[in-house]
Structures are given as structure tokens and as C-alpha cells.
Motif scaffolding. Structure first.
Motif, PDB file in Angstrom:
ATOM      1  N   SER A 149       0.846  -1.202   0.000  1.00  0.00           N
ATOM      2  CA  SER A 149       0.000   0.000   0.000  1.00  0.00           C
ATOM      3  C   SER A 149       0.880   1.250   0.000  1.00  0.00           C
ATOM      4  CB  SER A 149      -0.867   0.010   1.261  1.00  0.00           C
ATOM      5  OG  SER A 149      -0.011   0.171   2.382  1.00  0.00           O
ATOM      6  N   ASN A 150       0.304   2.381  -0.342  1.00  0.00           N
ATOM      7  CA  ASN A 150       1.068   3.626  -0.301  1.00  0.00           C
ATOM      8  C   ASN A 150       1.546   3.935   1.124  1.00  0.00           C
ATOM      9  OD1 ASN A 150       1.010   4.073  -2.994  1.00  0.00           O
ATOM     10  ND2 ASN A 150      -0.592   5.640  -2.964  1.00  0.00           N
ATOM     11  N   ALA A 151       0.746   3.547   2.119  1.00  0.00           N
ATOM     12  CA  ALA A 151       1.142   3.799   3.510  1.00  0.00           C
ATOM     13  C   ALA A 151       2.434   3.039   3.849  1.00  0.00           C
ATOM     14  CB  ALA A 151       0.019   3.377   4.451  1.00  0.00           C
ATOM     15  N   ASP A 152       2.636   1.885   3.216  1.00  0.00           N
ATOM     16  CA  ASP A 152       3.836   1.079   3.484  1.00  0.00           C
ATOM     17  C   ASP A 152       4.920   1.238   2.418  1.00  0.00           C
ATOM     18  OD1 ASP A 152       3.023  -0.010   5.843  1.00  0.00           O
ATOM     19  OD2 ASP A 152       2.047  -1.748   4.910  1.00  0.00           O
ATOM     20  N   ALA A 153       4.661   2.098   1.430  1.00  0.00           N
ATOM     21  CA  ALA A 153       5.574   2.192   0.280  1.00  0.00           C
ATOM     22  C   ALA A 153       7.009   2.491   0.706  1.00  0.00           C
ATOM     23  CB  ALA A 153       5.083   3.278  -0.673  1.00  0.00           C
ATOM     24  N   VAL A 154       7.138   3.324   1.730  1.00  0.00           N
ATOM     25  CA  VAL A 154       8.487   3.720   2.152  1.00  0.00           C
ATOM     26  C   VAL A 154       9.354   2.500   2.467  1.00  0.00           C
ATOM     27  CG1 VAL A 154       7.840   4.111   4.573  1.00  0.00           C
ATOM     28  CG2 VAL A 154       9.785   5.313   3.615  1.00  0.00           C
ATOM     29  N   LYS A 155       8.748   1.447   3.014  1.00  0.00           N
ATOM     30  CA  LYS A 155       9.519   0.239   3.366  1.00  0.00           C
ATOM     31  C   LYS A 155      10.114  -0.402   2.116  1.00  0.00           C
ATOM     32  CE  LYS A 155       6.536  -0.881   7.229  1.00  0.00           C
ATOM     33  NZ  LYS A 155       5.322  -1.632   7.516  1.00  0.00           N
ATOM     34  N   ASP A 156       9.311  -0.426   1.033  1.00  0.00           N
ATOM     35  CA  ASP A 156       9.806  -1.016  -0.221  1.00  0.00           C
ATOM     36  C   ASP A 156      10.951  -0.183  -0.802  1.00  0.00           C
ATOM     37  OD1 ASP A 156       7.892  -2.934   0.073  1.00  0.00           O
ATOM     38  OD2 ASP A 156       7.023  -2.700  -1.923  1.00  0.00           O
ATOM     39  N   TYR A 157      10.770   1.150  -0.793  1.00  0.00           N
ATOM     40  CA  TYR A 157      11.831   2.008  -1.344  1.00  0.00           C
ATOM     41  C   TYR A 157      13.108   1.884  -0.494  1.00  0.00           C
ATOM     42  CZ  TYR A 157       8.410   4.090  -4.502  1.00  0.00           C
ATOM     43  OH  TYR A 157       7.464   4.284  -5.502  1.00  0.00           O
ATOM     44  N   LEU A 158      12.932   1.810   0.826  1.00  0.00           N
ATOM     45  CA  LEU A 158      14.104   1.673   1.704  1.00  0.00           C
ATOM     46  C   LEU A 158      14.814   0.354   1.437  1.00  0.00           C
ATOM     47  CD1 LEU A 158      12.805   2.998   5.151  1.00  0.00           C
ATOM     48  CD2 LEU A 158      14.713   3.919   3.820  1.00  0.00           C
ATOM     49  N   HIS A 159      14.027  -0.705   1.301  1.00  0.00           N
ATOM     50  CA  HIS A 159      14.595  -2.032   1.063  1.00  0.00           C
ATOM     51  C   HIS A 159      15.458  -2.013  -0.207  1.00  0.00           C
ATOM     52  CE1 HIS A 159      14.501  -6.514   1.153  1.00  0.00           C
ATOM     53  NE2 HIS A 159      14.659  -6.345  -0.160  1.00  0.00           N
ATOM     54  N   CYS A 160      14.881  -1.484  -1.288  1.00  0.00           N
ATOM     55  CA  CYS A 160      15.623  -1.443  -2.560  1.00  0.00           C
ATOM     56  C   CYS A 160      16.852  -0.538  -2.441  1.00  0.00           C
ATOM     57  CB  CYS A 160      14.729  -0.928  -3.682  1.00  0.00           C
ATOM     58  SG  CYS A 160      13.442  -2.086  -4.147  1.00  0.00           S
ATOM     59  N   MET A 161      16.650   0.583  -1.787  1.00  0.00           N
ATOM     60  CA  MET A 161      17.756   1.544  -1.666  1.00  0.00           C
ATOM     61  C   MET A 161      18.942   0.928  -0.914  1.00  0.00           C
ATOM     62  SD  MET A 161      17.293   5.306  -0.069  1.00  0.00           S
ATOM     63  CE  MET A 161      18.729   6.281   0.333  1.00  0.00           C
ATOM     64  N   GLN A 162      18.618   0.236   0.189  1.00  0.00           N
ATOM     65  CA  GLN A 162      19.688  -0.379   0.981  1.00  0.00           C
ATOM     66  C   GLN A 162      20.440  -1.434   0.176  1.00  0.00           C
ATOM     67  OE1 GLN A 162      17.064  -1.552   4.072  1.00  0.00           O
ATOM     68  NE2 GLN A 162      17.281   0.360   5.225  1.00  0.00           N
ATOM     69  N   ARG A 163      19.707  -2.199  -0.637  1.00  0.00           N
ATOM     70  CA  ARG A 163      20.360  -3.258  -1.425  1.00  0.00           C
ATOM     71  C   ARG A 163      21.231  -2.694  -2.545  1.00  0.00           C
ATOM     72  NH1 ARG A 163      18.208  -5.791   2.022  1.00  0.00           N
ATOM     73  NH2 ARG A 163      17.362  -7.898   1.961  1.00  0.00           N
ATOM     74  N   VAL A 164      20.730  -1.656  -3.234  1.00  0.00           N
ATOM     75  CA  VAL A 164      21.460  -1.214  -4.435  1.00  0.00           C
ATOM     76  C   VAL A 164      22.515  -0.147  -4.122  1.00  0.00           C
ATOM     77  CG1 VAL A 164      19.448  -1.734  -5.886  1.00  0.00           C
ATOM     78  CG2 VAL A 164      19.854   0.630  -5.195  1.00  0.00           C
ATOM     79  N   TYR A 165      22.427   0.455  -2.959  1.00  0.00           N
ATOM     80  CA  TYR A 165      23.275   1.623  -2.660  1.00  0.00           C
ATOM     81  C   TYR A 165      24.764   1.405  -2.961  1.00  0.00           C
ATOM     82  CZ  TYR A 165      24.690   5.953  -0.376  1.00  0.00           C
ATOM     83  OH  TYR A 165      25.214   7.204  -0.128  1.00  0.00           O
ATOM     84  N   PRO A 166      25.349   0.271  -2.517  1.00  0.00           N
ATOM     85  CA  PRO A 166      26.799   0.125  -2.753  1.00  0.00           C
ATOM     86  C   PRO A 166      27.178   0.005  -4.227  1.00  0.00           C
ATOM     87  CG  PRO A 166      25.970  -1.588  -1.255  1.00  0.00           C
ATOM     88  CD  PRO A 166      24.787  -0.848  -1.763  1.00  0.00           C
ATOM     89  N   TYR A 167      26.215  -0.326  -5.093  1.00  0.00           N
ATOM     90  CA  TYR A 167      26.545  -0.626  -6.495  1.00  0.00           C
ATOM     91  C   TYR A 167      26.046   0.424  -7.480  1.00  0.00           C
ATOM     92  CZ  TYR A 167      26.887  -4.879  -3.850  1.00  0.00           C
ATOM     93  OH  TYR A 167      27.188  -5.773  -2.866  1.00  0.00           O
ATOM     94  N   ALA A 168      25.180   1.309  -7.030  1.00  0.00           N
ATOM     95  CA  ALA A 168      24.566   2.279  -7.955  1.00  0.00           C
ATOM     96  C   ALA A 168      25.366   3.576  -7.985  1.00  0.00           C
ATOM     97  CB  ALA A 168      23.134   2.579  -7.502  1.00  0.00           C
ATOM     98  N   SER A 169      25.357   4.238  -9.170  1.00  0.00           N
ATOM     99  CA  SER A 169      25.937   5.589  -9.243  1.00  0.00           C
ATOM    100  C   SER A 169      24.894   6.608  -8.794  1.00  0.00           C
ATOM    101  CB  SER A 169      26.356   5.932 -10.667  1.00  0.00           C
ATOM    102  OG  SER A 169      27.057   4.894 -11.267  1.00  0.00           O
ATOM    103  N   PHE A 170      23.626   6.337  -9.129  1.00  0.00           N
ATOM    104  CA  PHE A 170      22.531   7.140  -8.591  1.00  0.00           C
ATOM    105  C   PHE A 170      21.295   6.253  -8.452  1.00  0.00           C
ATOM    106  CE2 PHE A 170      22.030   7.990 -13.224  1.00  0.00           C
ATOM    107  CZ  PHE A 170      20.672   7.772 -13.414  1.00  0.00           C
ATOM    108  N   ILE A 171      20.362   6.696  -7.626  1.00  0.00           N
ATOM    109  CA  ILE A 171      19.136   5.927  -7.395  1.00  0.00           C
ATOM    110  C   ILE A 171      17.939   6.825  -7.728  1.00  0.00           C
ATOM    111  CG2 ILE A 171      17.706   4.781  -5.627  1.00  0.00           C
ATOM    112  CD1 ILE A 171      20.362   4.129  -4.138  1.00  0.00           C
TER     113      ILE A 171
END
Ligand SMILES: Cc1cc2nc3c(=O)[nH]c(=O)nc-3n(C[C@H](O)[C@H](O)[C@H](O)COP(=O)(O)O)c2cc1C
Length: 337
Positions: A149-171
Motif C-alpha cells: 500500500s502507499n502507507a507502506d511504500a516507504v519500506k519497499d523504497y528503503l529495502h531497494c535503496m539499501q540493497r542497491v546503494y553500494p553498487y549504484a551511481s545514482f538511485i
């Protein structure tokens, strides 16, 4: 040479279902690049473009959605982009909408897609980035799962951000997909402020953890009026967002009303989108006043379109649908501007 091959094959590709043609093109490109049958193009400006702490060899990037899982990064790198955005990716794999879900409208150099964030999940994408040899700029476009849901969306974005952060040039925080129900509500008011505030806080934590600053960008829809753009711009500024991508595909059908496939639900991209995305880029640049860089995307099918985006204040441009109709020459034309 690749451009000649593409135009030679275009007729056959256009006789196939659009998604099958896309997959076949990507697989063929990967095969040719693996066996070194294609010479890698490097379009380097005399001076690289410095932006968001990154150094872009040229001004044209691949827009998100062509390589959802990061499976073709090395193949796409051969085409000479200044940067490549992969994704959108979500925490869990999901199939997206049933096929057919991508439609060409050649009379208008347009497309309609309702892919619905089909992807193999963020862990798969990370494995692919780790494997690739490309050393250039890779952006990762992140979204939320369909059932979140949109109320929980932040959790999904955080999850993806934490996983890709070390490998991405930008998110890129994708809150503008026309094909995930209600996701565009995240572009407004409290939703947007809360989401961005939390993601910026996480960026700070991850910066400390990995000793690396990865810029956070927000991708917007073209279906916004000036008042909405002004409000969004203020929230982006208040949250110190590093960049904006404008725009995603549109829910409107202006310019293709009577053409075959125009009735298909989904987001319209390609040439008829250009006036809408140019209007959003123009107003956004005016509102942001150079404080946040804008990457222009949407309907750029010629170097003249790219020039108009730069004249409106864009710092870089991205292409997707234009490639379907113009082939790889479009990248060269824009990169040499
Ligand atoms: C088949 C398809 C899939 C797309 N998937 C994504 C996506 O996953 N994430 C995203 O931010 N944009 C996605 N887009 C939008 C493009 O990145 C781009 O913003 C839009 O198509 C406008 O640019 P264009 O007219 O050059 O295609 C997709 C577009 C197409 C045609």
C-alpha cells in the motif's frame, strides 16, 4: 554499421509483438557484444559533464524500463550512452501485467505500455550489477511491489535503496509509473514529503556505512499542472533532493487519438509525449532555479528535441521510445551536441 543493421531488421521486428521484438533485440545485442562483433562506441565530450558529484562522458542516457533486471548492461554500454538507468526494480519479484502489454504506434513514433513493474526482484538485479564489466554511470530505478500500500511504500523504497546503494551511481525513486495503481499519489503533499525525508535520512546513514555519496533522484509524471509542479518543486528543495527526472510516460492520448492501439490502457511514450514533458521540464527548471538538476526524458526522438530540452534548462537527457524508431544513431546525434 549497427544502425544500418537495425534499420535493415526493423521491418521484421515491427512485424512481431512489441515485447518479443524488444527481447529479441536485447538478446541479439548481448550476443554480438559478447563475441566482440560490435565495436564499443565511446562518445566523450571534450569536457565531461559534472553533476551531482558524478562525471558524465556525454549528455544522453538510457531511460529506465528497457533493462528492468540489469541483464543487458554490458550490451547496452556498447551503444555509447553517457549513463544507463536500469530497473524499475521492486523488493520481491513480480510478473507485471499479462501480455500483450507493450504496443507500438508507428504512425506517431509512439508506444503505449502497461508493463506493471515486471521484474525479478532487487537481489537478482544486484547480482547482475556485480557481474557486469561496465565501469560507467549506472542509475537504478526503484519502485514498490504491487501489493504494497502507499502507507507502506516507504519500506519497499528503503529495502531497494539499501540493497542497491553500494553498487549504484545514482538511485531514482519512481513515483510516477502509470501502471501501478495509486503510485502517482506519492507525488503529492504529505506522502511525498514523508517519503523523501525518510529516504534522505537513509542516504545519510548509507553514506557513512559505505563511505560513498549516491545521489537520490525523483522521477515525475508528465500529467502535472503548474500548480502541482510548484508544490512538488518546493518539497524537493525542502528535502535537498539531488536530482529530478522529468518525465515518465503519460496517461493522456493527445496526438494519437485516432490511431490504432491508442485505446490500449497504459502510459504513452514517444513523440506525442514531447510537448507535455517539455512543458513540465520548463516549469520545473523555472521553479528549481538551478538548485536541483533536471534530467529531461519523454518524447525525445531527435537531436532537435534534446536541444529544446537543454534550452529549457535540462542538464542531461534520456531516451527510450526514440530508440525503437530511430535506432542507435539517435544516441550519437545527441551525444555529439
Ligand atoms: C516498455 C516501457 C517500460 C518502462 N518502464 C519504466 C520503469 O520501469 N521505470 C521508469 O521510471 N520508467 C519506465 N518507463 C518510462 C521511460 O523510462 C520514459 O520515462 C518514458 O518512456 C518517456 O520517454 P520516451 O518517450 O523516450 O520513451 C518505461 C517505458 C516503456 C516504453
Amino acid at each position: 554499421m549497427l544502425n544500418h543493421v537495425y534499420h535493415f531488421l526493423q521491418k521484421s521486428l515491427f512485424s512481431m509483438d512489441a515485447e518479443s521484438a524488444k527481447n529479441l533485440s536485447l538478446k541479439s545485442l548481448r550476443l554480438l557484444s559478447r563475441y566482440r562483433l560490435l565495436r564499443k562506441k565511446v562518445y566523450k565530450k571534450a569536457e565531461p559533464i559534472k553533476l551531482m558529484g558524478l562525471s558524465f562522458p556525454n549528455c544522453v542516457g538510457l531511460a529506465a524500463g528497457l533493462d528492468k533486471n540489469g541483464e543487458y548492461i554490458d550490451a547496452l554500454a556498447v551503444l555509447g550512452f553517457g549513463f544507463i538507468e536500469i530497473g524499475a526494480v521492486t523488493p520481491k519479484p513480480q510478473p507485471g501485467h499479462p501480455r500483450p502489454r507493450l504496443f507500438r504506434i508507428p504512425e506517431a513514433q509512439a508506444a503505449i505500455n502497461r508493463m506493471g513493474f515486471n521484474n525479478k526482484g532487487v537481489d537478482h538485479l544486484v547480482r547482475n550489477i556485480k557481474k557486469c564489466k561496465y565501469k560507467g554511470i549506472i542509475g537504478v530505478n526503484i519502485g514498490k511491489n504491487k501489493n504494497t500500500s502507499n502507507a507502506d511504500a516507504v519500506k519497499d523504497y528503503l529495502h531497494c535503496m539499501q540493497r542497491v546503494y553500494p553498487y549504484a551511481s545514482f538511485i531514482t525513486i519512481n513515483i510516477s509509473s502509470p501502471n501501478t495503481e495509486n503510485i502517482r499519489e506519492l507525488q503529492f503533499g504529505e506522502y511525498l514529503h514523508d517519503l523523501l525525508a525518510r529516504l534522505k535520512q537513509e542516504q545519510e546513514t548509507l553514506r557513512g556505512k559505505y563511505a560513498k555519496q549516491v545521489p537520490l533522484l525523483v522521477k515525475l509524471a508528465p500529467d502535472l499542472d503548474n500548480e502541482e509542479i510548484a508544490t512538488i518543486a518546493q518539497i524537493l528543495l525542502n528535502n535537498d533532493i539531488d536530482g529530478v527526472i522529468a518525465t515518465n510516460a503519460s496517461l493522456q492520448r493527445t496526438g494519437i487519438e485516432d490511431l490504432p492501439n491508442a485505446d490500449k490502457p497504459g502510459g504513452m511514450s514517444g513523440r506525442p509525449l514531447f510537448p507535455m514533458s517539455l512543458a513540465v521540464v520548463t516549469e520545473l527548471c523555472r521553479q528549481l532555479d538551478g538548485k536541483i538538476p533536471v534530467i529531461a526524458c519523454g518524447g525525445i526522438v531527435s537531436k532537435e528535441n534534446a536541444e529544446q530540452m537543454f534550452a529549457a534548462g535540462a542538464a542531461l537527457v534520456q531516451v527510450y521510445t526514440g530508440l525503437i524508431y530511430q535506432g542507435p544513431q539517435l544516441i550519437k546525434d545527441i551525444a555529439m551536441l
